[in-house]
Design an enzyme around this catalytic site. Sequence first.
Site, PDB file in Angstrom:
ATOM      1  N   GLU A   1      61.246  24.582  -1.359  1.00 47.44           N
ATOM      2  CA  GLU A   1      60.632  24.610  -2.568  1.00 47.44           C
ATOM      3  C   GLU A   1      61.026  25.698  -3.824  1.00 47.44           C
ATOM      4  O   GLU A   1      60.645  26.052  -4.633  1.00 47.44           O
ATOM      5  CB  GLU A   1      59.022  24.714  -2.603  1.00 47.44           C
TER       6      GLU A   1
ATOM      7  N   ASP B   1      52.487  19.199   6.591  1.00 45.79           N
ATOM      8  CA  ASP B   1      52.457  20.025   7.714  1.00 45.79           C
ATOM      9  C   ASP B   1      51.794  19.087   8.748  1.00 45.79           C
ATOM     10  O   ASP B   1      52.263  19.439  10.029  1.00 45.79           O
ATOM     11  CB  ASP B   1      51.667  21.178   7.174  1.00 45.79           C
TER      12      ASP B   1
END
Length: 750
Positions: free
Chosen positions: A494, A353
Amino acid sequence: MSTAMDYTRGEQWLIGESRFCREQLGKAESVFSLGNGYMGLRSATEEGYLGERRGLFVAGCFNCASENEVTELPNGPDVLGAELTLNGCRFALDTGKILSYDRTLNLRTGELRRSVTWEAPEGEQYQLEFTRFVSRARLPLIGQKITLRPISGEVDVVLRSGLNGQMTNSGAQHFLELQKRSYDRKYLQYTSKTNQSGIDFVATQTHLFQVNGEARHIPGVMAMGRRKIFGDYALHLNGGDTLVVEKLSTIHTSRDKALEACTTQEIQEYGLAAIREVEALGYDALFAESKALWEKEWAESEIQVTSENPFDQLAIRFAQYHLSIMTPSHDDRMSVGAKGLSGEGYKGHTFWDCDQFVLPYFTFTQPEKAKSLCSYRYNTLPGARKKAEEGGFRGAQFPWESAWVSDGEVTPALGDADLITGLPQVIWTGKIEQHITADVVYGIWQYVQATGDMAFLREKGYPVILETARFWCSRLEEGPDGRLHLNDVIGPDEYKEHVSDNAYTNYMAWWNMTLAKKCLETLGGEGELQAKLADCIARIYLPQPDETGLMAQDATYLTLRDIDLTKYKNQDYVLGIYKDYNAHQLNSIQVSKQADILILFYLLENLFDEKTKAVNYRYYEARTLHDSSLSLSTHCILASDLDEREQAYGFFRKASEIDLGPNMRSSDEGIHSASIGGIWQSLIFGLAGVRLTDGVLRIRPRLPKAISRIAFPLWWQGERLKVMVEGNTITIHNTNRGTTHVYTDCYQSR
Ligand code: BGC
């Protein structure tokens, strides 16, 4: 859920809350949180309520509470708490009546203000105002001011206020209490130590009183409870009197660079001296010096958005405010957590991130801070080497979750309950989500290209680039086809675990190795690595588009079952699909949690043609649930690149509403730092069309109907540009050289 937030005030500098909202306490604590990169302070109320999540997080002070946990940022002592008893009745908004209420965060000054007119159950009325700030000028300082005016008549006031070390991280206790004491019936000090990492925390506090503008000495009756120390301050007010209490607190830790070599006692003395110094200045002067630094930062970084929806302007300021307070740029041994410093979520850990979603903002607007974040990654190289070695690889493999520089991989082993088995699910990301190693390099390379900082490249950039490339070479596996593959990985999406040849991972690994090869051509030496790189670059499997232009996200994605995702796409909350499918089942469906292959089309945009981008954008957007907050900005950028301006604008708006809107309840655990960075990326890389590819900076705006003008700063090669995109024209003013260039007719539609 409806929201109590009000975004219409103060020319888009204020975020308001127009009613006391018990259901949204957690979210508001995150959205309104204060900070300065050294620490982050959740905006819990002084008086406290059931359901709140008070929190104070000091960057870099990681601790592992017990053997079966991973290290996390501990929740420090609460300095905010203040209980007011008025004629025997405790002030609390869930008793009596609220006659007026307003809470406002001023993004321009960093001050939070709450004003209440409250009627006690017995009928007496009071006006109260609470303000606070976390200082930019003195990083360990928090200032609070409480103003009380009895409306109905005289009142006996008792203020109980102090330092509370009973805080935990959802029950996990990180601290050993060392000492609590008061000095001169005036100063309070609470000293504790993290139980595993041994970091001293020293909180020191003082209270100053004024009645009707005159200073009053009100000696406290000091008391100590278990893990807390506080004073009871009693006084009598007449109707119409005004009481002002200033509460000043400092937090020093043995992780502070200046205090690292000090004993606990020396830090305590330092804390006491600091509180005496600030006490002499008082809230207003301390706030003024902090505000002056905010003003300076805004003057250098302000972005103006002229939009039919004034919320757009507020959203970008909100993003810049949070980017500023979440970033520990004072110390390059620290980085930005997935929740910044605004909550317990993700344990304060740093993920990709930071490198792909937060760092670009600083690279292009405040390169010194970007350098600090890049240096953090360099400083974690020993941990990355260790991780590679433990996995049987060479070079450096960056941890999926990263904390203190020497910690290495800190991803927890187990997570949420599995819908079907009822057992905690294994978290595979720490083991096989490996693209982060290339993401780190991408972020560093962007920094080097945008700034031309060759000294950084030589000292810190090259070692990272070469060591990571060495990792990829050892990680690739030869398949029966003679090509080199990356088997058993998780890509950005994911919802797909244990896949092979995730396109994003393979291309980024290829890019990482290609960059290393180029660097070695300049540097010379490392013959064995050069040969290995040449072979790996030639043989790595890179998925190609089929005849329609479609590319496979991974080796099996396109063979999986397609289901109707309408229900999940229309839900106004995220992760709803987990109510129907477990992780194992999601692996067999063509559904993506977040942008995956699409990120490639903008990070490595020169490798792909328009048709490929368009076909894949349509295919994968239909199958992406945006169940991760960092997904929308990628779709915004790509839609904009494809000249789908209104779709791009839609994604920008949605990205802006992740923390500011009412739905995303994961904001309760802290704001979403990647999404916050994504708001800036959506606007600047997306709608304004800024991109740095292969060393070339370009601006190709695609403004949607609602936005007529965006003006923004951009640092490029050590020079500060002021860019304005308006109508058909781009104006670039170079503030260093004093030159202005105007480019017209820049808005060709396809
Ligand atoms: C996302 C990851 C992200 C992490 C931390 C996850 O839900 O899938 O991409 O790095 O959250 O924000």
